[in-house]
Motif scaffolding. Structure first.
Motif, short mmCIF file in Angstrom:
data_model
loop_
_atom_site.label_atom_id
_atom_site.label_comp_id
_atom_site.label_asym_id
_atom_site.label_seq_id
_atom_site.Cartn_x
_atom_site.Cartn_y
_atom_site.Cartn_z
N PRO A 224 0.80 -1.24 0.00
CA PRO A 224 0.00 0.00 0.00
C PRO A 224 0.83 1.27 0.00
O PRO A 224 0.46 2.26 -0.65
CB PRO A 224 -0.84 -0.13 1.28
N ARG B 186 -4.93 5.31 -2.30
CA ARG B 186 -4.16 6.46 -1.77
C ARG B 186 -4.95 7.71 -2.15
O ARG B 186 -4.80 8.27 -3.24
CB ARG B 186 -2.74 6.49 -2.32
N PHE C 23 -4.80 7.44 3.00
CA PHE C 23 -5.39 6.25 2.41
C PHE C 23 -6.85 6.13 2.83
O PHE C 23 -7.22 6.53 3.94
CB PHE C 23 -4.64 4.99 2.89
#
Length: 380
Positions: free
Chosen positions: A174, A196, A205
């Motif tokens: 991520p 994001r 996020f």
């Protein structure tokens, strides 16, 4: 529980918020946390550390079926058919006359389209899309999913501590995503959809998680020293500083995209095609032919101006209206958004606001008021 709150829907994290001492208020049909320790402190924490927001009231929707992007383009002005897998686009849901029914985020997951729409309008949005999309496009409302937003300059460092892994080997973790990118992940064998993105102007996020695992994820994040829970109050002041419009306040069905200062949402390819809802009326205003425009305002003095205050001319006649306003914790001064005649929309123009019989001097300001800190992909 009072009659006012009896019929409110409960968030998956409702008890969790109350356990942390949150002050709960009605919002978009839900009982939601407006603050924990105070709006000012929560706002400044998010600007310097990382704040966790519960945005599970938002609508999460999947569209599947051949040509889903092309079909959605008939009621949005975004170039969605060209959206690559793992990419996100901001767009507008338009009525047949071009009025703004909502703003939304659209992600191409590689298998379907994932949409996030506003909580207060989600049921109307879903009904409108079901009515306008062809039968071979299936709409699935993800009612069993919670949505958390981790926002702030330390959001990435915090998320890295949770050992979240990509769903498939070779995909990025991520924290390797850039702004407006998304992907599927696993945390302790729990599936997460992570983008994001966010609505504070900070890096961060948004995390879609099965509702039954929302408390575990929220605890894991707030156990980190850089993360604190943040309420609706600071979410509103953060998005105002970021110059981001809020549907139902700064946008509505009576407004067109150019008036709302959202020209960027009208992609070049779609303008050339001109085949989206209300295109003739919308494009007649593009790029600068509207009679009014949403602008930012710096307010003289210390008194905040609020939604509903009037923009007035020298004779005291109403010529516009304030749609959002408040005190900026970062800038330590009042700021606002308002609709003003196009002739008064240039940066530096003096305008007058009338609030409760008092005239207040303001100046048109560039937005965002506070620079965005998105983690953008470097330009080659």
């Amino acid at each position: 529980m009072s009659e006012t709150t009896e019929n409110l829907k409960q968030l998956p994290l409702g008890d969790w918020h109350r356990g942390l001492g949150a002050r709960m208020v009605p919002f978009a049909g839900y009982e939601m946390p407006v603050q924990y320790e105070g709006v000012m402190a929560e706002h400044l924490w998010t600007r310097t550390e990382a704040g966790l927001f519960d945005v599970s009231h938002m609508g999460q929707v999947q569209l599947t079926g051949e040509g889903a992007a092309d079909a959605l383009e008939r009621i949005t002005p975004g170039n969605l058919s060209a959206l690559a897998a793992g990419k996100i686009r901001y767009t507008l849901l338009l009525a047949q006359d071009g009025g703004i029914l909502d703003d939304l985020m659209v992600t191409n997951t590689g298998h379907n389209l994932y949409l996030v729409v506003n909580g207060a309008t989600k049921h109307d949005d879903i009904a409108y899309m079901r009515d306008r999309l062809p039968d071979h496009v299936t709409l699935n409302h993800l009612e069993d999913a919670a949505l958390l937003a981790l926002q702030g300059p330390k959001a990435s460092a915090a998320l890295a501590k949770l050992d979240i892994q990509p769903l498939q080997a070779g995909w990025p973790v991520p924290t390797d995503l850039y702004f407006m990118e998304a992907g599927p992940f696993l945390w302790n064998d729990i599936p997460l959809g992570i983008s994001r993105s966010g609505y504070t102007g900070e890096d961060g996020f948004e995390i879609s998680v099965p509702a039954e695992h929302a408390v575990a994820l929220a605890n894991a994040l707030t156990d980190l020293e850089e993360v604190r829970p943040i309420g609706l109050g600071a979410r509103d002041s953060l998005r105002l500083e970021a110059g981001l419009p809020l549907y139902g306040h700064d946008m509505g069905p009576e407004l067109l995209p150019v008036e709302a200062n959202l020209n960027f949402a009208l992609s070049k390819a779609r303008r050339e095609e001109g085949n989206f809802a209300g295109a003739e009326r919308v494009l007649a205003q593009y790029p600068d032919k509207a009679t009014k425009k949403r602008v930012g305002l710096f307010v003289d003095g210390r008194q905040p101006i609020r939604e509903g205050a009037a923009v007035v001319d020298d004779a005291g006649a109403t010529i516009g209206n304030v749609t959002s306003g408040g005190f900026s914790p970062t800038l330590q001064r009042p700021i606002a958004m308002a609709y003003v005649p196009m002739a008064l929309s240039e940066t530096g123009t003096a305008v007058t606001i009338e609030q409760r019989g008092k005239k207040i001097a303001c100046t048109v300001a560039d937005m965002p008021f506070v620079p965005h800190n998105y983690h953008r992909k470097p330009k080659l």
